[in-house]
Scaffold this active site. Structure first.
Site, PDB file in Angstrom:
ATOM      1  N   ASN A 100       2.557   5.961   8.653  1.00 49.81           N
ATOM      2  CA  ASN A 100       3.708   5.624   7.947  1.00 49.81           C
ATOM      3  C   ASN A 100       4.856   7.068   8.063  1.00 49.81           C
ATOM      4  O   ASN A 100       5.955   6.948   8.693  1.00 49.81           O
ATOM      5  CB  ASN A 100       3.959   5.336   6.757  1.00 49.81           C
ATOM      6  CG  ASN A 100       3.154   3.911   6.380  1.00 49.81           C
ATOM      7  OD1 ASN A 100       2.635   3.518   5.414  1.00 49.81           O
ATOM      8  ND2 ASN A 100       3.378   2.863   7.400  1.00 49.81           N
ATOM      9  N   THR A 139       0.867   6.071   4.459  1.00 54.86           N
ATOM     10  CA  THR A 139      -0.202   6.390   5.259  1.00 54.86           C
ATOM     11  C   THR A 139       0.221   7.480   6.112  1.00 54.86           C
ATOM     12  O   THR A 139       1.378   7.763   6.406  1.00 54.86           O
ATOM     13  CB  THR A 139      -0.603   5.337   5.882  1.00 54.86           C
ATOM     14  OG1 THR A 139       0.119   4.982   6.967  1.00 54.86           O
ATOM     15  CG2 THR A 139      -0.957   4.153   5.166  1.00 54.86           C
ATOM     16  N   GLU A 157      -1.629  -7.211   7.610  1.00 56.28           N
ATOM     17  CA  GLU A 157      -0.153  -6.899   8.189  1.00 56.28           C
ATOM     18  C   GLU A 157       0.078  -7.827   9.679  1.00 56.28           C
ATOM     19  O   GLU A 157      -1.092  -8.354  10.168  1.00 56.28           O
ATOM     20  CB  GLU A 157      -0.064  -5.442   8.476  1.00 56.28           C
ATOM     21  CG  GLU A 157       1.477  -4.980   9.094  1.00 56.28           C
ATOM     22  CD  GLU A 157       2.667  -5.658   8.290  1.00 56.28           C
ATOM     23  OE1 GLU A 157       2.755  -6.862   8.160  1.00 56.28           O
ATOM     24  OE2 GLU A 157       3.353  -4.703   7.486  1.00 56.28           O
ATOM     25  N   LEU A 158       1.238  -8.050  10.031  1.00 58.06           N
ATOM     26  CA  LEU A 158       1.394  -8.600  11.368  1.00 58.06           C
ATOM     27  C   LEU A 158       0.756  -7.870  12.362  1.00 58.06           C
ATOM     28  O   LEU A 158       0.581  -6.589  12.585  1.00 58.06           O
ATOM     29  CB  LEU A 158       2.777  -8.809  11.725  1.00 58.06           C
ATOM     30  CG  LEU A 158       3.650  -9.879  10.874  1.00 58.06           C
ATOM     31  CD1 LEU A 158       3.720  -9.588   9.742  1.00 58.06           C
ATOM     32  CD2 LEU A 158       5.043  -9.940  11.871  1.00 58.06           C
ATOM     33  N   HIS A 203       0.900  -1.323   0.044  1.00 60.92           N
ATOM     34  CA  HIS A 203       0.123  -0.001   0.064  1.00 60.92           C
ATOM     35  C   HIS A 203       0.936   1.314  -0.151  1.00 60.92           C
ATOM     36  O   HIS A 203       2.064   1.323   0.399  1.00 60.92           O
ATOM     37  CB  HIS A 203      -0.906  -0.064   1.299  1.00 60.92           C
ATOM     38  CG  HIS A 203      -0.392  -0.031   2.493  1.00 60.92           C
ATOM     39  ND1 HIS A 203       0.409   0.944   2.933  1.00 60.92           N
ATOM     40  CD2 HIS A 203       0.167  -1.086   3.262  1.00 60.92           C
ATOM     41  CE1 HIS A 203       0.934   0.851   4.033  1.00 60.92           C
ATOM     42  NE2 HIS A 203       0.899  -0.578   4.453  1.00 60.92           N
ATOM     43  N   GLY A 204       0.347   2.245  -0.466  1.00 62.35           N
ATOM     44  CA  GLY A 204       1.107   3.633  -0.580  1.00 62.35           C
ATOM     45  C   GLY A 204       1.063   4.153   1.006  1.00 62.35           C
ATOM     46  O   GLY A 204       0.697   3.779   2.103  1.00 62.35           O
TER      47      GLY A 204
END
Length: 199
Positions: A16, A13, A89-90, A10-11
């Site tokens: 992030n 966020t 995701e984990l 994914h791009g």
């Protein structure tokens, strides 16, 4: 195995950008994140050669949002996507929502344990790479029977696992791979190839 599997993270966020651990929580894409997702779609389009791939997407919102942009840019049908929880995701347990710099400062011993053995370590209530690798291995086994091309929109951690398991890497090698948001990967004929988007 399918003819080719394209793995797109994914791009970027909001979390992030602020170095906040998302795990299985969610945050929306930034403007850069939307541009990254669009660029991946544009870069993917000529590689598909007009073929309509199987589209598989993590159920988390940042992947849904990215997949919609990828599909529009690549000329794919978003409504054909299959949303799979095993691609999430984990789960980072008690660390979800916390910033990495704060964790290193506030929980230095736990952070050191994680850095010493990233494969086996799991935060309280969370999931290790070792545990998550089982669901990704099961998923890889299932898509062996799919024809043609598979396009997958997923996460940094699950992308590392998929690439590492496909390539037969050792655990220590799997967890040190790159997980870019401005490039994507193709698994085909036993090899892993990287494609840059130019963003």
């Amino acid at each position: 195995m399918a003819e080719a599997i394209y793995l797109l993270r994914h791009g970027e966020t909001v979390w992030n950008r602020t170095r906040r651990i998302q795990g299985q929580l969610d945050a929306p894409l930034t403007r850069l994140g939307t541009e990254q997702a669009w660029a991946m779609g544009e870069s993917l389009r000529p590689l598909l050669g007009g073929e309509r791939p199987n589209l598989q997407v993590s159920t988390l919102g940042r992947c849904r949002q990215s997949a919609a942009l990828v599909c529009e840019a690549a000329g794919l049908d978003f409504d054909s996507a299959e949303f799979l929880p095993e691609l999430m995701e984990l789960h980072f347990g008690a660390w979800q929502g916390l910033r990495k710099p704060d964790l290193r400062r506030q929980q230095p011993e736990l952070w050191a344990r994680r850095e010493a053995d990233r494969w086996s370590f799991a935060p309280e209530g969370g999931e290790s790479y070792a545990k998550a690798s089982r669901r990704i291995a099961d998923w890889l086994e299932r898509i062996r029977s799919l024809p043609g091309i598979v396009v997958v929109v997923l996460h940094g951690g699950t992308s590392m696992l998929a690439r590492g398991l496909y390539a037969g890497l050792a655990p220590a090698e799997i967890v040190t791979q790159d997980f870019p948001q401005d490039a994507f990967y193709r698994l085909a004929a036993g090899t892993v190839a990287r494609f840059e988007t130019g963003i």
